[in-house]
Design an enzyme around this catalytic site. Structure first.
Site, short mmCIF file in Angstrom:
data_model
loop_
_atom_site.label_atom_id
_atom_site.label_comp_id
_atom_site.label_asym_id
_atom_site.label_seq_id
_atom_site.Cartn_x
_atom_site.Cartn_y
_atom_site.Cartn_z
N ASP A 1 43.76 46.23 44.65
CA ASP A 1 43.44 45.10 44.05
C ASP A 1 45.02 44.71 43.93
O ASP A 1 45.67 45.40 43.43
CB ASP A 1 41.99 45.22 43.50
CG ASP A 1 42.62 43.67 42.67
OD1 ASP A 1 42.07 43.03 43.85
OD2 ASP A 1 42.62 43.17 41.72
N SER A 2 44.65 43.60 43.79
CA SER A 2 46.34 42.67 43.10
C SER A 2 46.58 43.20 41.92
O SER A 2 47.93 42.77 41.38
CB SER A 2 46.23 40.97 43.28
OG SER A 2 44.86 40.82 43.29
N TYR B 1 47.87 37.94 44.06
CA TYR B 1 48.44 37.18 45.18
C TYR B 1 47.79 35.86 46.20
O TYR B 1 47.79 35.41 47.14
CB TYR B 1 47.49 38.40 46.62
CG TYR B 1 49.10 39.93 45.90
CD1 TYR B 1 49.56 40.32 44.72
CD2 TYR B 1 48.36 41.13 47.01
CE1 TYR B 1 49.90 41.08 45.04
CE2 TYR B 1 48.71 42.32 46.86
CZ TYR B 1 49.11 42.40 45.62
OH TYR B 1 49.61 43.67 46.16
N CYS C 1 40.40 43.89 46.88
CA CYS C 1 41.41 41.80 46.93
C CYS C 1 41.11 41.11 48.16
O CYS C 1 41.21 41.11 49.04
CB CYS C 1 42.66 41.69 46.73
SG CYS C 1 43.76 40.39 46.55
N GLU D 1 40.59 36.46 33.31
CA GLU D 1 41.62 36.98 32.47
C GLU D 1 41.79 36.40 31.01
O GLU D 1 42.22 38.01 30.36
CB GLU D 1 42.54 37.02 33.52
CG GLU D 1 43.25 37.13 34.65
CD GLU D 1 43.98 38.45 34.64
OE1 GLU D 1 44.76 38.36 34.69
OE2 GLU D 1 43.76 39.07 36.40
N CYS E 1 36.34 36.17 45.58
CA CYS E 1 37.42 36.83 44.58
C CYS E 1 37.16 37.67 43.72
O CYS E 1 35.62 37.48 42.80
CB CYS E 1 37.95 35.56 43.91
SG CYS E 1 39.19 35.18 42.81
N THR E 2 38.06 38.72 43.34
CA THR E 2 36.66 39.71 42.56
C THR E 2 36.71 39.14 40.78
O THR E 2 35.65 40.21 40.76
CB THR E 2 37.90 40.78 42.38
OG1 THR E 2 39.35 39.88 42.13
CG2 THR E 2 38.71 41.29 43.98
N HIS E 3 37.60 38.00 40.50
CA HIS E 3 37.54 37.64 38.99
C HIS E 3 35.84 37.17 38.72
O HIS E 3 35.20 37.20 38.00
CB HIS E 3 38.70 36.76 39.47
CG HIS E 3 39.61 37.71 38.53
ND1 HIS E 3 40.21 38.26 40.06
CD2 HIS E 3 40.73 37.46 37.31
CE1 HIS E 3 40.96 39.20 39.22
NE2 HIS E 3 41.30 38.20 37.75
N1 DGL Z 1 42.13 40.19 43.09
C1 DGL Z 1 42.46 38.58 44.40
C2 DGL Z 1 41.60 37.97 45.22
O1 DGL Z 1 40.34 38.66 45.23
C3 DGL Z 1 42.12 37.53 43.13
C4 DGL Z 1 43.79 37.66 42.04
C5 DGL Z 1 44.78 36.87 42.87
O2 DGL Z 1 45.53 36.00 42.99
O3 DGL Z 1 45.30 38.29 42.64
O4 DGL Z 1 41.18 37.38 45.44
#
Ligand code: DGL
Length: 261
Positions: free
Chosen positions: A24-25, A56, A87, A167, A197-199
């Protein structure tokens, strides 16, 4: 390009263990790890978060591809059986390149998300809202795959402020509520929301309060369903060992893991 039967035989082989590399990023991919841990699909997970270069989702395609190929080099040290790009931004832009550069099976979370939605949606007329980073939304990958499956009522939003809010640990409260209102005002309640998105799974309860009738599609649950269904990964391990690595401040990643997992 490695033929797909090779990948399948790797995963089906009666091996003592099965090791996944999850990339992941940053810390967000831990939401995907959580689902993988709950379902015990792997005996070991090696997690790499590129915390030095997150986010990312605001970067362009070529940068995301370059960073992803560098992460692939990292996993070459660990003899992993599969690399999972947790990600969505990586899944949007770099899966093809990762597959071409490796003999590993590489899976993103976008195809799984689309499959999960297809499994749940009773009608192609279902209204779908895709939420993702700017990179994910601009790639139109979800949209393309959903249209290929026959879905037509698709709307996409890039609620960029959700990432820093998560975050900051603001999973509830007025800052989050106001931001949700800002992005969702005027949007008709969809039948499905892809948390692309992971978050976003961390603020799923607040999203569901705004759109109480919408079914949420979570990348973690989707990848489990995808591995079970498309890769026949039905074996369960007694436990999964998790090893965490980060390109910067691994202690902070470990603290987040202790909170989220
Ligand atoms: N992990 C990224 C995603 O799921 C979210 C955070 C980022 O922008 O790196 O796209």
């Amino acid at each position: 390009m490695v033929p797909s039967h090779y990948h399948d035989s790797v995963l089906k082989a009666e091996k003592v263990g099965l090791r996944a590399g999850v990339f992941d990023s940053g810390v967000g991919g831990l939401t995907v790890v959580k689902s993988l841990l709950e379902h015990r699909l792997f005996s070991e997970i090696i997690y790499f978060g590129d915390t030095a270069r997150v986010p990312y989702g605001v970067k362009d395609k070529n940068t995301i591809i370059r960073y992803s190929l560098e992460a692939l080099e990292f996993f070459k040290n660990f003899d992993v059986d599969i690399m999972i790009a947790a990600c969505n931004s990586v899944s949007a832009y770099a899966i093809q390149e990762l597959r071409q550069a490796s003999t590993l099976q590489v899976s993103g979370v976008i195809e799984p998300g689309v499959l999960a939605l297809k499994n749940k949606a009773l009608s192609k007329d279902a209204r779908i809202l895709i939420l993702g980073t700017r990179a994910t939304i601009e790639s139109k990958k979800y949209e393309r795959l959903l249209k290929k499956e026959g879905f037509t009522h698709i709307e996409s939003i890039a609620p960029s402020l959700f990432v820093p809010i998560v975050e900051e640990g603001l999973y509830e409260g007025s800052v989050l509520e106001t931001t949700i209102e800002h992005y969702f005002k005027g949007v008709k309640e969809p039948d499905f929301i892809i948390l692309g998105c992971t978050h976003f799974p961390l603020i799923a309860p607040a999203i569901s309060r705004y759109f109480p009738h919408a079914t949420l599609i979570h990348s973690g649950e989707a990848i489990v369903e995808y591995l079970e269904q498309s890769r026949q990964m039905t074996r369960r391990f007694d436990k999964t060992d998790l090893k965490l690595f980060a390109s910067e401040n691994p202690d902070s990643l470990k603290k987040t893991a202790a909170r989220w997992l």
